[in-house]
Design a protein around this motif. Structure first.
Motif, PDB file in Angstrom:
ATOM      1  N   GLU A  42       0.839  -1.186   0.000  1.00 29.11           N
ATOM      2  CA  GLU A  42       0.000   0.000   0.000  1.00 29.11           C
ATOM      3  C   GLU A  42       0.879   1.242   0.000  1.00 29.11           C
ATOM      4  O   GLU A  42       2.025   1.217   0.441  1.00 29.11           O
ATOM      5  CB  GLU A  42      -0.904   0.011   1.236  1.00 29.11           C
ATOM      6  N   GLY A  43       0.324   2.345  -0.491  1.00 26.28           N
ATOM      7  CA  GLY A  43       1.084   3.583  -0.559  1.00 26.28           C
ATOM      8  C   GLY A  43       1.048   4.389   0.713  1.00 26.28           C
ATOM      9  O   GLY A  43       1.753   5.391   0.840  1.00 26.28           O
ATOM     10  N   GLY A  44       0.228   3.995   1.679  1.00 21.67           N
ATOM     11  CA  GLY A  44       0.092   4.733   2.926  1.00 21.67           C
ATOM     12  C   GLY A  44      -1.235   4.384   3.569  1.00 21.67           C
ATOM     13  O   GLY A  44      -1.848   3.354   3.249  1.00 21.67           O
ATOM     14  N   VAL A  45      -1.667   5.235   4.484  1.00 25.07           N
ATOM     15  CA  VAL A  45      -2.946   5.032   5.149  1.00 25.07           C
ATOM     16  C   VAL A  45      -3.713   6.352   5.191  1.00 25.07           C
ATOM     17  O   VAL A  45      -3.113   7.433   5.188  1.00 25.07           O
ATOM     18  CB  VAL A  45      -2.781   4.494   6.586  1.00 25.07           C
ATOM     19  N   VAL A  46      -5.028   6.231   5.209  1.00 23.18           N
ATOM     20  CA  VAL A  46      -5.918   7.369   5.399  1.00 23.18           C
ATOM     21  C   VAL A  46      -6.485   7.260   6.808  1.00 23.18           C
ATOM     22  O   VAL A  46      -6.987   6.192   7.196  1.00 23.18           O
ATOM     23  CB  VAL A  46      -7.058   7.364   4.362  1.00 23.18           C
ATOM     24  N   ILE A  47      -6.392   8.337   7.578  1.00 17.38           N
ATOM     25  CA  ILE A  47      -6.788   8.296   8.980  1.00 17.38           C
ATOM     26  C   ILE A  47      -7.903   9.297   9.235  1.00 17.38           C
ATOM     27  O   ILE A  47      -7.804  10.472   8.853  1.00 17.38           O
ATOM     28  CB  ILE A  47      -5.586   8.582   9.900  1.00 17.38           C
ATOM     29  N   VAL A  48      -8.967   8.830   9.869  1.00 14.77           N
ATOM     30  CA  VAL A  48     -10.073   9.685  10.267  1.00 14.77           C
ATOM     31  C   VAL A  48      -9.799  10.185  11.683  1.00 14.77           C
ATOM     32  O   VAL A  48      -9.586   9.388  12.596  1.00 14.77           O
ATOM     33  CB  VAL A  48     -11.413   8.924  10.243  1.00 14.77           C
ATOM     34  N   THR A  49      -9.790  11.507  11.867  1.00 18.51           N
ATOM     35  CA  THR A  49      -9.741  12.079  13.207  1.00 18.51           C
ATOM     36  C   THR A  49     -11.076  12.778  13.448  1.00 18.51           C
ATOM     37  O   THR A  49     -11.583  13.470  12.564  1.00 18.51           O
ATOM     38  CB  THR A  49      -8.567  13.059  13.382  1.00 18.51           C
ATOM     39  N   SER A  50     -11.641  12.590  14.639  1.00 18.92           N
ATOM     40  CA  SER A  50     -12.999  13.079  14.853  1.00 18.92           C
ATOM     41  C   SER A  50     -13.338  13.173  16.329  1.00 18.92           C
ATOM     42  O   SER A  50     -12.848  12.384  17.147  1.00 18.92           O
ATOM     43  CB  SER A  50     -13.998  12.132  14.159  1.00 18.92           C
ATOM     44  N   ASP A  51     -14.197  14.144  16.670  1.00 13.92           N
ATOM     45  CA  ASP A  51     -14.821  14.193  17.994  1.00 13.92           C
ATOM     46  C   ASP A  51     -16.310  13.861  17.885  1.00 13.92           C
ATOM     47  O   ASP A  51     -17.069  14.118  18.790  1.00 13.92           O
ATOM     48  CB  ASP A  51     -14.628  15.569  18.646  1.00 13.92           C
ATOM     49  N   TYR A  52     -16.696  13.286  16.761  1.00 10.20           N
ATOM     50  CA  TYR A  52     -18.067  12.874  16.430  1.00 10.20           C
ATOM     51  C   TYR A  52     -19.000  14.063  16.198  1.00 10.20           C
ATOM     52  O   TYR A  52     -20.201  13.881  16.010  1.00 10.20           O
ATOM     53  CB  TYR A  52     -18.642  11.914  17.483  1.00 10.20           C
ATOM     54  N   GLN A  53     -18.460  15.267  16.205  1.00 12.21           N
ATOM     55  CA  GLN A  53     -19.185  16.434  15.709  1.00 12.21           C
ATOM     56  C   GLN A  53     -18.509  16.964  14.450  1.00 12.21           C
ATOM     57  O   GLN A  53     -19.172  17.342  13.499  1.00 12.21           O
ATOM     58  CB  GLN A  53     -19.225  17.528  16.781  1.00 12.21           C
ATOM     59  N   SER A  54     -17.198  16.993  14.477  1.00  4.74           N
ATOM     60  CA  SER A  54     -16.390  17.420  13.344  1.00  4.74           C
ATOM     61  C   SER A  54     -15.455  16.296  12.941  1.00  4.74           C
ATOM     62  O   SER A  54     -15.085  15.453  13.764  1.00  4.74           O
ATOM     63  CB  SER A  54     -15.571  18.662  13.714  1.00  4.74           C
TER      64      SER A  54
END
Length: 410
Positions: free
Chosen positions: A40-52
């Motif tokens: 794989e070329g990397g990773v995609v990461i979701v950062t969230s406080d469940y509002q934004s």
């Protein structure tokens, strides 16, 4: 030419938390990406406080490349893109190299973005008049992908493809719905609840949650094999005695599968029962896959395992366990398939602190775990003997500061 659906713009309303500053501009795209056949070329990461929500792009070892690839309310000239607080990314790296975002409950939209320019290519609503709650996305050809829709429509028949509890067939060149694959559920009162998907040979394996509409009743674990060519389910495997099974993990050789089953949630105790939770290993060389062994992880830990799982090597798995009677917070662990030995790697002081896991066996041999409590990526190097040796934690979101949650392939 950039193409975006007008209907998607209409429903893509920024959902920022109260008193939250406007997000900074995108930190832009990155060069590269996987070729779909090797690393794989990397990773995609979701950062969230469940509002934004903020989306970051990192290398396989967790080094951040673009800390704010796109975020809630962010816009570029001529485009309108907004993410809700309930966003995830596909676990399997899209061979197309595009960044794909799944905006889930309340929005029900798939977004495609260009990795190098961070431009929106298209957005496609997949709700068709109901809460479809898309869970995963997997590309099955140069112009086809499948989207698992967790929600089922109680009153279908108003719009095309509005049944739910299915796999949508998506045309990824026209960014349109091309069909659907119905998923079976024979037990009265239960819905199929499809979630995570994995590719095994010519089949796509789909995990089914099998829950009632009000979530009060659950069926035993199940996953099904779907033939993209036939557009139908071709086999079914029931995970007897276990409940709440997650996405199947595929070993580096492709010969083994592993699934973590979290059990049924007890609303009175607010816990999961370890007695009906475990990790199960399957032989991927048979069709349908045959069960090889159960590892007894929940029993060893005294806590139910979470449904997220990754192969660190052919013999070692990285997983997490829920807080409960055994610990006040979540636990990260490794387990040997050969011996069943469980090693605790990290402890949180809170429940639901640990999120996505990702390992890159043979491609740097680093495992990642999102830790919302520390607002870091926990990292381990996989040694030659299979042991996971801790590396320095990594900060992902240096722009907005949201904690990491989900991790997807790129």
């Amino acid at each position: 030419m950039v193409k975006i659906s007008l209907s998607a713009i209409a429903i893509s309303i920024p959902l920022l938390g109260c008193n939250v500053d406007s997000p900074p501009p995108s930190t832009g795209g990155v060069h590269g990406g996987g070729d779909g056949d090797a690393c794989e070329g990397g990773v995609v990461i979701v950062t969230s406080d469940y509002q934004s929500t903020n989306i970051a792009v990192s290398e396989l070892d967790g080094t951040t490349l673009s800390p704010s690839f796109v975020s809630s309310g962010a816009a570029k000239p001529g485009l309108s893109l907004a993410l809700s607080g309930d966003v995830d990314v596909p676990r399997a790296a899209p061979p197309s190299g595009r960044v794909v975002l799944l905006d889930r409950f309340g929005t029900n939209v798939i977004t495609w973005m260009d990795l190098e320019t961070a431009e929106v290519l298209a957005q496609l609503p997949v709700g068709q008049g109901f809460e479809s709650n898309p869970q995963d996305y997997i590309e099955v050809g140069a112009d086809r992908a499948l989207v698992s829709r967790y929600g089922s429509n109680p009153t279908p028949g108003v719009e095309p493809f509005d049944e739910g509890g299915d796999l949508l067939i998506v045309d990824t060149k026209e960014y349109s719905i091309a069909g659907r694959i119905a998923l079976p559920e024979e037990e009265e009162g239960l819905l199929p609840r499809p979630s995570g998907m994995a590719r095994i040979g010519d089949d796509v394996v789909v995990s089914l949650g099998r829950l009632a509409a009000d979530l009060s009743t659950a069926g035993e674990g199940r996953f099904v094999g779907v033939s993209p060519e036939q557009g139908a389910v071709t086999w079914t495997v029931d995970v007897q005695g276990l409940y709440g099974c997650g996405r199947l993990a595929v070993s580096p050789s492709g010969e083994r599968l592993a699934v973590a089953c979290s059990s049924r949630f007890n609303a009175e105790t607010m816990e999961y029962d370890p007695a009906t939770s475990d990790i199960v290993i399957y032989d991927a060389r048979t069709s349908p896959p045959e069960e090889i062994k159960r590892l007894g992880v929940a029993r060893a830990l005294g806590a139910a395992v979470q449904p997220t799982l990754a192969f660190a090597s052919e013999d070692v798995l990285l997983g997490t366990a829920y807080a409960g009677s055994a610990s006040a917070g979540d636990r990260a662990f490794s387990v040997s398939i050969a011996t069943g030995e469980v090693t605790t790697l990290a402890l949180a002081t809170q429940a639901y602190a640990f999120g996505g896991v990702h390992c890159s066996p043979g491609c740097g041999d680093v495992c990642l775990l999102s830790d919302a409590e520390k607002n870091k990526l926990r990292r381990w190097k996989v040694a030659a003997n299979g042991a996971l040796e801790p590396l320095e934690d990594a900060t992902v979101d240096t722009e907005i500061g949201l904690p990491p949650r989900g991790i997807g392939g790129l």
